[in-house]
Design an enzyme around this catalytic site. Structure first.
Site, PDB file in Angstrom:
ATOM      1  N   TRP A 102      39.116  44.833  34.888  1.00 47.50           N
ATOM      2  CA  TRP A 102      38.567  46.070  35.464  1.00 47.50           C
ATOM      3  C   TRP A 102      39.098  47.290  34.714  1.00 47.50           C
ATOM      4  O   TRP A 102      38.350  48.235  34.438  1.00 47.50           O
ATOM      5  CB  TRP A 102      38.899  46.151  36.954  1.00 47.50           C
ATOM      6  CG  TRP A 102      38.312  45.009  37.733  1.00 47.50           C
ATOM      7  CD1 TRP A 102      39.003  44.039  38.407  1.00 47.50           C
ATOM      8  CD2 TRP A 102      36.929  44.678  37.891  1.00 47.50           C
ATOM      9  NE1 TRP A 102      38.134  43.144  38.974  1.00 47.50           N
ATOM     10  CE2 TRP A 102      36.858  43.506  38.680  1.00 47.50           C
ATOM     11  CE3 TRP A 102      35.746  45.269  37.448  1.00 47.50           C
ATOM     12  CZ2 TRP A 102      35.653  42.914  39.025  1.00 47.50           C
ATOM     13  CZ3 TRP A 102      34.542  44.679  37.782  1.00 47.50           C
ATOM     14  CH2 TRP A 102      34.500  43.510  38.563  1.00 47.50           C
ATOM     15  N   ASP A 171      42.638  53.522  40.033  1.00 49.30           N
ATOM     16  CA  ASP A 171      41.627  52.722  40.720  1.00 49.30           C
ATOM     17  C   ASP A 171      42.381  51.901  41.759  1.00 49.30           C
ATOM     18  O   ASP A 171      43.101  50.973  41.416  1.00 49.30           O
ATOM     19  CB  ASP A 171      40.915  51.826  39.706  1.00 49.30           C
ATOM     20  CG  ASP A 171      39.929  50.854  40.359  1.00 49.30           C
ATOM     21  OD1 ASP A 171      39.798  50.862  41.603  1.00 49.30           O
ATOM     22  OD2 ASP A 171      39.289  50.081  39.616  1.00 49.30           O
ATOM     23  N   LYS A 195      37.037  46.114  50.162  1.00 52.51           N
ATOM     24  CA  LYS A 195      38.240  45.284  50.266  1.00 52.51           C
ATOM     25  C   LYS A 195      38.998  45.607  51.565  1.00 52.51           C
ATOM     26  O   LYS A 195      39.172  44.751  52.415  1.00 52.51           O
ATOM     27  CB  LYS A 195      39.177  45.524  49.082  1.00 52.51           C
ATOM     28  CG  LYS A 195      38.509  45.654  47.735  1.00 52.51           C
ATOM     29  CD  LYS A 195      38.059  44.350  47.156  1.00 52.51           C
ATOM     30  CE  LYS A 195      37.600  44.538  45.708  1.00 52.51           C
ATOM     31  NZ  LYS A 195      37.189  43.290  45.069  1.00 52.51           N
TER      32      LYS A 195
END
Length: 360
Positions: A102, A171, A195
């Protein structure tokens, strides 16, 4: 209906009480005769939901008044582009720490916008650890340092954040609201909701207000942070149902005792699983090095692929869902976000111990 033990990496488990309340309110929200999904985003009923979500998030995370809270769409992946588009200008360099795919994708998007620099990386070691803070090397004219606070694929997590002379951007999609942090240290935090915050569909951005002036008016309107700040994230129709669910999840976190209580429970869940792995005499092996292990995503392998497939098949038969590792690394992964309770982890550990005994 028997509920599954949900260890999916995202979209992931939601608190059962939140789902039940949403079910109860689904057809008639606050006696409007409409679902919250049908309300105008300009209505006073929805406006109260919107404000409640922002207010609760500010309270739970202790977000200072120097920072604004924005609700966007496009997931964290859109933020890979929006961060450099708004904050990386000519003559500046976007600095990135690579700790999983990511962060690698974030870097890839930034390269399309301007100059970049890899300040530290664990890529050569299959992202098994978080680089030491002392090993971070900023470039000259750094516009910001971007990190990924928790890495879902590798199962690693920053347990200490760097103090840098430039803007720190994170992030936090997979560990926001899972532990107490000092928001003031960060220039910008972004997180997809799916999440710990709610269902997919809304992305939270917490941005220091002075950075908004760096956003050029030449940017497309919907890619400019100022658009969302100046309109309270109501410039166009926001993801109203996702924000409503976010507000319910935030209320649930408050009922649990806040982020401090949530963090304590998360650490206990992670310890339970890692102890099982470490005490298995090598049958289960953690992917992440001990000092970098994630409290959110416990990644591990079995002795061979055949046993891994058998493990996943039998786990699913017992209602243990979502334990397959990411396709890029294989193995297994138990994502134990806020809504996954301690009992679910106990059931998983019991299965892991019995599985090892039965095949040994």
């Amino acid at each position: 209906m028997k509920r599954a033990y949900n260890f999916n990496a995202g979209p992931s488990a939601l608190p059962l009480s939140v789902l039940k309340r949403a079910q109860e309110e689904l057809l008639n929200f606050q006696n409007t005769g409409m679902s919250v999904m049908e309300l105008s985003h300009r209505s006073k009923e929805y406006d109260a939901v919107h404000n409640r979500a922002q207010t609760l998030l500010r309270k739970l995370m202790n977000v200072p008044e120097t920072h604004d809270i924005l609700f966007l769409q496009g997931g964290a992946s859109l933020q890979f582009s929006m961060v450099p588009m708004n904050l990386l200008h000519e003559g500046e360099v976007g600095n990135y720490v690579l700790t999983d795919s990511w962060s690698d994708k974030a870097l890839k998007e930034a390269k399309k916008v301007g100059k970049t620099h890899v300040a530290a990386s664990s890529k050569e070691d299959r992202y098994k650890y978080i680089p030491k803070i002392d090993d971070i090397r900023l470039s000259d004219h750094a516009a910001y340092l971007h990190i990924t606070s928790n890495n879902t694929i590798a199962g690693t997590q920053w347990h200490e954040f760097p103090n840098v002379v430039t803007n720190l951007i994170a992030d936090m999609s997979s560990d926001i609201l899972s532990r107490e942090i000092d928001v003031e240290k960060f220039a910008l935090i972004y997180a997809g909701a799916q999440k710990n915050l709610g269902p997919s569909g809304v992305t939270v951005v917490i941005i220091r207000k002075d950075l908004l002036e760096k956003s050029s008016d030449s940017l497309p309107t919907m890619l400019n942070y100022k658009t969302y700040s100046e309109s309270r994230s109501l410039y166009n129709t926001p993801p109203t149902f996702a924000i409503y669910m976010l507000s319910l999840v935030l209320e649930w976190v408050e009922e649990q005792g806040g982020v401090k209580a949530i963090e304590k429970r998360n650490r206990e869940k992670a310890a339970l699983l890692y102890n099982c792995i470490d005490e298995s005499d090598g049958f289960y092996r953690a992917h992440a090095e001990k000092g970098s292990r994630s409290f959110m995503n416990v990644t591990f392998t079995l002795p061979n692929e055949e046993l891994t497939k058998k493990f996943l098949t039998e786990a699913k038969e017992r209602g243990l869902i979502g334990l397959a590792g990411h396709r890029s690394v294989g193995g297994c992964r138990a994502s134990i976000y806020n809504a996954v309770d301690y009992e679910a982890c106990e059931v998983l550990v019991d299965f892991m111990q019995k599985f090892k005994k039965n095949v040994s």
